[in-house]
Design a protein around this motif. Sequence first.
Motif, PDB file in Angstrom:
ATOM      1  N   GLY A 100       9.789  17.302  21.018  1.00 25.53           N
ATOM      2  CA  GLY A 100       8.966  16.115  21.112  1.00 25.53           C
ATOM      3  C   GLY A 100       8.866  15.328  19.831  1.00 25.53           C
ATOM      4  N   GLY A 101       9.691  15.622  18.840  1.00 21.66           N
ATOM      5  CA  GLY A 101       9.613  14.896  17.594  1.00 21.66           C
ATOM      6  C   GLY A 101       8.467  15.374  16.729  1.00 21.66           C
ATOM      7  N   ILE A 102       8.379  14.771  15.546  1.00 21.22           N
ATOM      8  CA  ILE A 102       7.358  15.158  14.584  1.00 21.22           C
ATOM      9  C   ILE A 102       5.958  14.917  15.132  1.00 21.22           C
ATOM     10  CG2 ILE A 102       6.347  14.511  12.364  1.00 21.22           C
ATOM     11  CD1 ILE A 102       9.128  14.268  11.248  1.00 21.22           C
ATOM     12  N   ALA A 103       5.764  13.821  15.857  1.00 21.35           N
ATOM     13  CA  ALA A 103       4.437  13.486  16.372  1.00 21.35           C
ATOM     14  C   ALA A 103       3.888  14.574  17.270  1.00 21.35           C
ATOM     15  CB  ALA A 103       4.488  12.150  17.123  1.00 21.35           C
ATOM     16  N   GLN A 104       4.689  15.054  18.199  1.00 19.75           N
ATOM     17  CA  GLN A 104       4.208  16.079  19.121  1.00 19.75           C
ATOM     18  C   GLN A 104       3.854  17.361  18.388  1.00 19.75           C
ATOM     19  OE1 GLN A 104       6.944  17.316  22.178  1.00 19.75           O
ATOM     20  NE2 GLN A 104       5.444  18.632  23.186  1.00 19.75           N
ATOM     21  N   GLY A 105       4.697  17.766  17.455  1.00 20.83           N
ATOM     22  CA  GLY A 105       4.420  18.979  16.699  1.00 20.83           C
ATOM     23  C   GLY A 105       3.160  18.848  15.870  1.00 20.83           C
ATOM     24  N   PHE A 106       2.988  17.697  15.227  1.00 23.82           N
ATOM     25  CA  PHE A 106       1.801  17.458  14.404  1.00 23.82           C
ATOM     26  C   PHE A 106       0.529  17.481  15.241  1.00 23.82           C
ATOM     27  CE2 PHE A 106      -1.145  14.010  13.086  1.00 23.82           C
ATOM     28  CZ  PHE A 106      -1.683  14.630  11.973  1.00 23.82           C
ATOM     29  N   VAL A 157       5.041  20.339  12.819  1.00 22.19           N
ATOM     30  CA  VAL A 157       3.940  21.308  12.801  1.00 22.19           C
ATOM     31  C   VAL A 157       3.392  21.479  11.396  1.00 22.19           C
ATOM     32  CG1 VAL A 157       3.367  23.750  13.179  1.00 22.19           C
ATOM     33  CG2 VAL A 157       4.773  22.524  14.846  1.00 22.19           C
ATOM     34  N   ILE A 158       4.253  21.411  10.392  1.00 23.03           N
ATOM     35  CA  ILE A 158       3.826  21.661   9.013  1.00 23.03           C
ATOM     36  C   ILE A 158       2.832  20.598   8.531  1.00 23.03           C
ATOM     37  CG2 ILE A 158       5.573  20.326   7.760  1.00 23.03           C
ATOM     38  CD1 ILE A 158       5.900  22.747   5.903  1.00 23.03           C
ATOM     39  N   LEU A 159       2.892  19.401   9.110  1.00 23.47           N
ATOM     40  CA  LEU A 159       1.984  18.331   8.702  1.00 23.47           C
ATOM     41  C   LEU A 159       0.543  18.602   9.124  1.00 23.47           C
ATOM     42  CD1 LEU A 159       4.223  15.236   9.559  1.00 23.47           C
ATOM     43  CD2 LEU A 159       3.849  16.301   7.328  1.00 23.47           C
TER      44      LEU A 159
END
Length: 245
Positions: A100-106, A157-159
């Motif tokens: 889902g890209g960075i947004a979903q993980g964040f 996720v790291i963000l």
Amino acid sequence: MALFGTLVNVLLIIIGSVIGRFLGRIPERIRETVTYAIGLAVMVIGIQMSFATSQVIIVIISIVVGAAIGEWLDLDGQLNRLGRWMESKAGKSPGEDGQGGIAQGFVTATLIFVIGSMAVIGAIDSGLRNDHDVLIAKGIIDGFTALILSSTLGIGVILSVIPVLLYQGTITMLASVISRFIPDDMMQFFIEEMTATGGLMILAIGLNLIGLTKIRVANLIPGILIVALVTGLLYGFGFMPAAGE
């Protein structure tokens, strides 16, 4: 150091996210099944937390009123826009990094790591008693969760360490001030109802992860503030239930 527990929590999330990123190139079937497994585990945690309440009406009022406020403020939309902005700054396009890209993980990781009683209780313990055991235990759990999430949802996720640091760090620094104004029994009452309300939010996250719902969980977060307001009013008017009721 008052922030030691929070810093350990953040460090373990970073370590877990980095390790999970190296495990990211795994078959789609495994990604999907692992995501479902995480969702089921998160649901169990949420269900367990929801039973902490001694006054279910407080949970109902808090989650409903909080949802209305959250929808009005569009917290979910704002959180996703923040994630997409970070995504654009990182030069990624949606879906490029994980499912889902960075947004979903964040967004997903932030909701899992921030919502819950351990974040509040641990931060208060760190601030009041310089006891970091709860946050360190939370950090271990979050680290393993970050490993799995980053392997399926990507490095975004790291963000999540940014809101974790701000949220828990703020509570820790304010804990000594809070203790001067809030009696212990009232604080315990709030923690019980906050845990149960947060449990419903965690359950919603799990339902979203396994694909059964598309609940805008971020819009439920104001429910925590409603819990504080309702429990404060009840305590002030002498309607707080006795322990064990």
